[in-house]
Motif scaffolding. Structure first.
Motif, PDB file in Angstrom:
ATOM      1  N   PHE A  56     -17.040   4.037  -5.724  1.00 50.53           N
ATOM      2  CA  PHE A  56     -18.055   4.599  -5.114  1.00 50.53           C
ATOM      3  C   PHE A  56     -18.402   3.981  -3.548  1.00 50.53           C
ATOM      4  N   LEU A  57     -17.936   3.196  -3.001  1.00 47.90           N
ATOM      5  CA  LEU A  57     -18.096   2.572  -1.830  1.00 47.90           C
ATOM      6  C   LEU A  57     -17.224   3.098  -0.762  1.00 47.90           C
ATOM      7  N   SER A  58     -16.114   3.239  -0.973  1.00 50.44           N
ATOM      8  CA  SER A  58     -14.908   3.738  -0.306  1.00 50.44           C
ATOM      9  C   SER A  58     -14.770   3.159   0.967  1.00 50.44           C
ATOM     10  N   ALA A  59     -14.873   1.803   0.921  1.00 47.75           N
ATOM     11  CA  ALA A  59     -14.697   0.944   2.195  1.00 47.75           C
ATOM     12  C   ALA A  59     -15.583   1.433   3.253  1.00 47.75           C
ATOM     13  N   TYR A  60     -16.798   1.392   3.037  1.00 50.48           N
ATOM     14  CA  TYR A  60     -17.872   2.016   4.045  1.00 50.48           C
ATOM     15  C   TYR A  60     -17.488   3.210   4.657  1.00 50.48           C
ATOM     16  N   SER A  61     -16.750   4.072   3.948  1.00 49.67           N
ATOM     17  CA  SER A  61     -16.151   5.559   4.282  1.00 49.67           C
ATOM     18  C   SER A  61     -15.087   5.280   4.651  1.00 49.67           C
ATOM     19  N   ALA A  62     -14.090   4.216   5.116  1.00 50.37           N
ATOM     20  CA  ALA A  62     -12.824   4.183   5.386  1.00 50.37           C
ATOM     21  C   ALA A  62     -11.691   4.846   4.771  1.00 50.37           C
ATOM     22  N   THR A  63     -12.187   4.733   3.519  1.00 47.60           N
ATOM     23  CA  THR A  63     -10.989   5.232   2.478  1.00 47.60           C
ATOM     24  C   THR A  63     -11.819   6.530   1.695  1.00 47.60           C
ATOM     25  N   ASN A  64     -12.417   7.367   2.425  1.00 40.73           N
ATOM     26  CA  ASN A  64     -13.183   8.429   1.776  1.00 40.73           C
ATOM     27  C   ASN A  64     -12.271   9.373   1.280  1.00 40.73           C
ATOM     28  N   GLN A  65     -10.942   9.392   1.676  1.00 37.44           N
ATOM     29  CA  GLN A  65      -9.978  10.271   0.963  1.00 37.44           C
ATOM     30  C   GLN A  65      -9.227   9.739  -0.145  1.00 37.44           C
ATOM     31  N   GLY A  66     -10.027   8.731  -0.676  1.00 32.85           N
ATOM     32  CA  GLY A  66      -9.188   8.186  -1.883  1.00 32.85           C
ATOM     33  C   GLY A  66      -8.140   7.008  -1.371  1.00 32.85           C
ATOM     34  N   HIS A  67      -7.843   6.186  -2.498  1.00 34.51           N
ATOM     35  CA  HIS A  67      -6.461   5.149  -2.187  1.00 34.51           C
ATOM     36  C   HIS A  67      -5.399   5.667  -2.523  1.00 34.51           C
ATOM     37  N   CYS A  68      -4.586   5.550  -1.747  1.00 39.05           N
ATOM     38  CA  CYS A  68      -3.139   5.646  -1.775  1.00 39.05           C
ATOM     39  C   CYS A  68      -2.623   7.343  -2.049  1.00 39.05           C
ATOM     40  N   HIS A  69      -3.178   7.866  -1.220  1.00 34.39           N
ATOM     41  CA  HIS A  69      -3.137   9.501  -1.277  1.00 34.39           C
ATOM     42  C   HIS A  69      -1.655   9.763  -0.872  1.00 34.39           C
ATOM     43  N   PRO A  70      -0.785  10.449  -1.548  1.00 34.63           N
ATOM     44  CA  PRO A  70       0.560  10.528  -1.258  1.00 34.63           C
ATOM     45  C   PRO A  70       0.839  11.180   0.200  1.00 34.63           C
ATOM     46  N   LYS A  71       0.178  11.987   0.670  1.00 35.43           N
ATOM     47  CA  LYS A  71       0.417  12.480   1.828  1.00 35.43           C
ATOM     48  C   LYS A  71       0.027  11.627   2.993  1.00 35.43           C
ATOM     49  N   ILE A  72      -0.955  10.679   2.786  1.00 32.26           N
ATOM     50  CA  ILE A  72      -1.249   9.751   3.769  1.00 32.26           C
ATOM     51  C   ILE A  72      -0.217   8.577   3.808  1.00 32.26           C
ATOM     52  N   VAL A  73       0.113   8.339   2.518  1.00 27.53           N
ATOM     53  CA  VAL A  73       1.089   7.288   2.441  1.00 27.53           C
ATOM     54  C   VAL A  73       2.374   7.660   2.931  1.00 27.53           C
ATOM     55  N   ASP A  74       2.882   8.815   2.889  1.00 30.44           N
ATOM     56  CA  ASP A  74       4.047   9.427   3.412  1.00 30.44           C
ATOM     57  C   ASP A  74       4.019   9.521   5.024  1.00 30.44           C
ATOM     58  N   ALA A  75       2.655   9.975   5.478  1.00 27.11           N
ATOM     59  CA  ALA A  75       2.445   9.866   7.056  1.00 27.11           C
ATOM     60  C   ALA A  75       2.827   8.673   7.590  1.00 27.11           C
ATOM     61  N   LEU A  76       2.027   7.611   6.821  1.00 28.95           N
ATOM     62  CA  LEU A  76       2.084   6.270   7.467  1.00 28.95           C
ATOM     63  C   LEU A  76       3.377   5.660   7.340  1.00 28.95           C
ATOM     64  N   ILE A  77       4.345   5.971   6.273  1.00 37.87           N
ATOM     65  CA  ILE A  77       5.836   5.574   6.181  1.00 37.87           C
ATOM     66  C   ILE A  77       6.556   5.947   7.318  1.00 37.87           C
ATOM     67  N   ASN A  78       6.505   7.198   7.407  1.00 35.17           N
ATOM     68  CA  ASN A  78       7.301   7.998   8.511  1.00 35.17           C
ATOM     69  C   ASN A  78       6.642   7.546  10.091  1.00 35.17           C
ATOM     70  N   GLN A  79       5.484   7.473  10.213  1.00 32.51           N
ATOM     71  CA  GLN A  79       5.071   6.974  11.467  1.00 32.51           C
ATOM     72  C   GLN A  79       5.687   5.557  11.785  1.00 32.51           C
ATOM     73  N   SER A  80       5.427   4.518  10.795  1.00 30.84           N
ATOM     74  CA  SER A  80       5.801   3.252  10.787  1.00 30.84           C
ATOM     75  C   SER A  80       7.279   2.957  11.046  1.00 30.84           C
ATOM     76  N   LYS A  81       8.197   4.122  10.831  1.00 26.35           N
ATOM     77  CA  LYS A  81       9.756   4.172  10.950  1.00 26.35           C
ATOM     78  C   LYS A  81       9.791   4.314  12.188  1.00 26.35           C
ATOM     79  N   LYS A  82       8.976   5.074  12.991  1.00 26.66           N
ATOM     80  CA  LYS A  82       9.154   5.490  14.273  1.00 26.66           C
ATOM     81  C   LYS A  82       8.576   4.566  15.202  1.00 26.66           C
TER      82      LYS A  82
END
Length: 149
Positions: free
Chosen positions: A81-107
């Motif tokens: 219910f805290l969501s890291a003071y709203s830093a993770t208000n999209q939820g933890h480990c959302h598949p689309k966000i994880v994919d975007a992080l992986i793809n960007q970090s490869k670049k």
């Protein structure tokens, strides 16, 4: 049982060579150290011994998260219910966000502001147009505000 409520409570160390004490501040309802596993107690002790004491966290040692749920090192499930003071208000480990992080970090993982990059200008233009700003300063710590002033 060791019970903690509304202020600092002291709990003797957990048979560590340092023989230090842990201070825990709880805001809200009571919590009990007697329900913590040895692993949780040892991890809390390590953080207490070597980490800065700028926060006084609840006696829960989180290990992973998925969506709105968090799990401690013993597998117990919690709702976030805290969501890291709203830093993770999209939820933890959302598949689309994880994919975007992986793809960007490869670049390209991160660039210093000592360099230009191919995304920042476009991002700044988008934010300025969206919010009707003249300029924008993306920050993650607040230090950038002082540096810019």
């Amino acid at each position: 049982k060791h019970r903690i409520s509304y202020n600092y409570a002291i709990l003797n160390c957990f048979k560590t060579p340092r023989k230090r004490r842990i201070g825990v501040r709880i805001s809200g309802s009571c919590a009990s150290f007697s329900t913590l596993s040895d692993r949780s107690l040892n991890l809390i002790q390590l953080e207490n011994d070597f980490g800065a004491h700028n926060y006084h966290p609840l006696p829960v040692v989180l290990e992973r998260g998925e969506g709105v749920k968090l799990y401690d090192v013993d597998g117990k499930e919690y709702f976030d219910f805290l969501s890291a003071y709203s830093a993770t208000n999209q939820g933890h480990c959302h598949p689309k966000i994880v994919d975007a992080l992986i793809n960007q970090s490869k670049k390209l993982t991160l660039t210093s502001r000592a360099f230009h990059n191919d995304i920042l200008g476009e991002y700044c233009e988008y934010v300025c147009n969206y919010f009707n700003y003249d300029r924008v300063l993306p920050m993650n710590t607040g230090v950038e505000g002082g540096e810019t002033a």
